[in-house]
Scaffold this active site. Structure first.
Site, PDB file in Angstrom:
ATOM      1  N   LYS A 180       0.627  -1.174   0.158  1.00 46.65           N
ATOM      2  CA  LYS A 180       0.195  -0.261   0.095  1.00 46.65           C
ATOM      3  C   LYS A 180       0.900   1.401  -0.169  1.00 46.65           C
ATOM      4  O   LYS A 180       1.907   1.238   0.808  1.00 46.65           O
ATOM      5  CB  LYS A 180      -0.973   0.163   1.364  1.00 46.65           C
ATOM      6  CG  LYS A 180      -1.788   1.614   0.553  1.00 46.65           C
ATOM      7  CD  LYS A 180      -2.672   1.065   2.973  1.00 46.65           C
ATOM      8  CE  LYS A 180      -3.739   1.606   2.118  1.00 46.65           C
ATOM      9  NZ  LYS A 180      -4.994   2.047   3.538  1.00 46.65           N
ATOM     10  N   SER A 237      -9.895   2.282   2.958  1.00 48.05           N
ATOM     11  CA  SER A 237      -8.673   3.273   1.650  1.00 48.05           C
ATOM     12  C   SER A 237      -7.793   1.771   0.875  1.00 48.05           C
ATOM     13  O   SER A 237      -7.470   2.286   0.021  1.00 48.05           O
ATOM     14  CB  SER A 237      -7.769   3.958   2.818  1.00 48.05           C
ATOM     15  OG  SER A 237      -7.531   3.041   3.237  1.00 48.05           O
ATOM     16  N   SER A 257     -10.100  -0.186   6.816  1.00 47.65           N
ATOM     17  CA  SER A 257      -9.333  -0.152   5.572  1.00 47.65           C
ATOM     18  C   SER A 257      -9.003  -1.337   5.084  1.00 47.65           C
ATOM     19  O   SER A 257      -7.925  -1.436   3.800  1.00 47.65           O
ATOM     20  CB  SER A 257      -8.378   1.240   5.306  1.00 47.65           C
ATOM     21  OG  SER A 257      -9.321   1.947   5.052  1.00 47.65           O
TER      22      SER A 257
HETATM   23  N1  GLN Z   1     -13.056   4.493   5.593  1.00 44.29           N
HETATM   24  C1  GLN Z   1     -13.223   5.113   6.662  1.00 44.29           C
HETATM   25  C2  GLN Z   1     -12.458   6.113   6.542  1.00 44.29           C
HETATM   26  O1  GLN Z   1     -12.715   6.700   5.992  1.00 44.29           O
HETATM   27  C3  GLN Z   1     -11.210   4.214   7.564  1.00 44.29           C
HETATM   28  C4  GLN Z   1     -10.485   4.597   7.035  1.00 44.29           C
HETATM   29  C5  GLN Z   1      -9.279   4.066   7.101  1.00 44.29           C
HETATM   30  O2  GLN Z   1      -9.588   2.163   7.709  1.00 44.29           O
HETATM   31  N2  GLN Z   1      -7.877   3.757   6.596  1.00 44.29           N
HETATM   32  O3  GLN Z   1     -11.785   7.159   7.267  1.00 44.29           O
END
Ligand code: GLN
Length: 498
Positions: free
Chosen positions: A77, A152, A176
């Site tokens: 990532k 994400s 994410s």
């Molecule tokens: N979807 C969540 C957010 O937008 C979690 C994102 C994540 O785990 N990095 O914050």
């Protein structure tokens, strides 16, 4: 070959059936064939990956003792620093930045001779649930290219489902790793907070961020988990204790006598019928394998989402202050006579996307004097209540379970203009981050109504990560004997794919 699991690839490498250079090349070929459609990768390090593969092949030839995943390729990532390799976090503001150091996760991957193919697409600074917030365009779900791959870490999950890599690294602040795993039919694990070092993980919300393994099988995730986990003096929140025995648990896959708690609040209204059906079936399989299914209640989970959307933006508003046009990447408006302030303003205006700006504004407001106690302080209190709910539930059950997400993958664009609808995706994953415990998502089938993958979530107490692997491996084995083949073998074949 690219459709094998990572552990199958590792055995073929060990027996000499294939070399790491051949295996790496096969994945680079698959990336070349399908990534125009999927867009899982932001950067492909062909040269670096092949050099790493050649080095491990040489070590093997020399009879060196190698780690279990030595020579197996991986997708990283783009929120993790890797020395000399572009690291953008899906943001324009970091365009062109090449970090001068390796994150601890990358250092561990290299130590284990895991071959890093390249960097995967993500929502900008890991803020989002669909990868649509990437400044470099969305990633497409290999199950249906018109749909989101989650976020994400949508790039990492899509790379696995498109057979571009058998292993990937994700990070999970509110879901994410697990939500992208759920909507792509892959496995994703958020280890206990502090189980994997955050050194070199570009910070979004430091008290919630956690890196973890992404794979196509529970055993592969366990092997990768052990490779990257462990105490790191460079991260003050890293736990100084032995890594949980996750590989042994995944190999045994035993749930006999275990108590599995179904969280009442994470499985009701708002969950798609097909998601609930697959969840109920999985519970039956676990019961048949010898687990006892009980119901637990966590009344404060109701407030988790609201508290998260105060804590995460607050921490991000502080963490992202470092992107000031002076230290990294982009610089705009640096003309004769321009003040430092105007350069910072212009750079941040151009460099950050809408969602990141929304959160910086929200967080700055929540932390401002006079509001701090009302917003940030209250959210922290809710966090304690959520942890207490977990503690009580773990007095009754060894692990807790729920569907990973309320729905299957939605269409690209469907929720792009509705941040609240987007935030609701993480309703079942966020409590885990708030309490710092471990969470896993593994595929439990496809929903009848749309044929898209459904995720099953397993949650375990702090540093009892091995329990998720016991339950996950047991369920995976039961599902496999029911289906006769892995879920991903039914995925539509992409043009160009082998
Ligand atoms: N979807 C969540 C957010 O937008 C979690 C994102 C994540 O785990 N990095 O914050």
């Amino acid at each position: 070959m690219i459709r094998n699991s990572a552990s199958e690839m590792a055995s073929k490498l060990a027996s000499g059936d294939v070399t790491s250079v051949q295996l790496t090349q096969a994945h680079l070929d698959q990336i070349a064939a399908v990534d125009k459609q999927v867009h899982a990768f932001l950067h492909i390090d062909t040269e670096g990956a092949l050099a790493q593969a050649a080095a491990v092949d040489l070590k093997r030839k020399n009879g060196d003792k190698l780690s279990p995943l030595a020579g197996v390729p991986l997708a990283l990532k783009d929120v993790m620093t890797q020395k000399g390799i572009p690291t953008t976090c899906g943001s324009k503001i970091l365009e062109g930045w090449r970090p001068p150091y390796d994150s601890t996760v990358v250092a561990n991957l290299k130590k284990n001779d895991i071959v890093i193919l390249g960097k995967t697409n993500m929502d900008e600074f890991a803020m989002g649930s669909s990868t649509e917030n990437s400044a470099y365009g969305p990633t497409h779900n290999p199950w249906d290219l018109s749909r989101i791959p989650g976020g994400s870490g949508g790039g990492s999950a899509a790379a696995l489902a498109a057979f571009e890599a058998p292993l990937a690294i994700g990070t999970d602040t509110g879901g994410s790793i697990r939500q992208p795993a759920a909507v792509t039919g892959t496995v994703g694990v958020k280890p206990t907070y502090g189980g994997v070092s955050r050194f070199g993980l570009v910070a979004f919300s430091s008290s919630l961020d956690q890196a973890g393994p992404c794979a196509r099988t529970v055993l592969d995730a366990a092997l990768l988990h052990e490779a990257i986990a462990g105490h790191d003096p460079k991260d003050s929140t890293s736990i100084n204790a032995p890594v949980p025995a996750v590989v042994a648990a995944a190999k045994a896959g035993n749930v006999k006598g275990m108590k599995i708690g179904v969280v009442k609040e994470l499985n009701g209204d708002g969950y798609q019928p097909g998601v609930r059906k697959r969840f109920e079936e999985s519970l039956e399989l676990l019961a048949a394998a010898g687990a006892e299914i009980v119901e637990v209640s966590a009344p404060n989970f109701e407030y988790a989402l609201a508290a998260y959307y105060l804590i995460a933006p607050s921490e991000c508003s502080s963490n992202l202050a470092r992107f000031d046009a002076m230290r990294y990447g982009l610089r705009v408006g640096d003309v004769e006579g321009a003040s430092a302030e105007s350069v910072m303003n212009l750079t941040r205006e151009v460099g950050f996307g809408r969602e990141v700006k929304r959160r910086i504004i929200l967080g700055t407001y929540a932390l401002s004097s006079g509001y701090y106690d009302a917003y940030y302080g209250s959210a922290q209190k809710v966090r304690t209540l959520i942890t207490q709910d977990f503690n009580k539930a773990f007095e009754i059950a060894d692990v807790l379970v729920s569907p990973t997400c309320p729905t299957t993958a939605f269409k690209i664009g469907e929720k792009a203009d509705d941040p609240l609808a987007m935030y609701l995706n993480d309703i079942a994953t966020i409590p885990v981050n708030m309490a710092g415990i471990g969470g896993m998502s593994l595929p439990s089938g496809v929903a009848d109504e749309d044929g898209l993958p459904v995720g099953f979530q397993i949650m375990a107490p702090v540093m009892k990560d091995e329990r998720m692997y016991s339950v996950g491996a047991s369920l995976e084995a039961s599902l496999l004997s029911k289906w006769g083949a892995p879920l991903l073998s039914t995925i539509p074949v992409l043009a160009g794919s082998k």
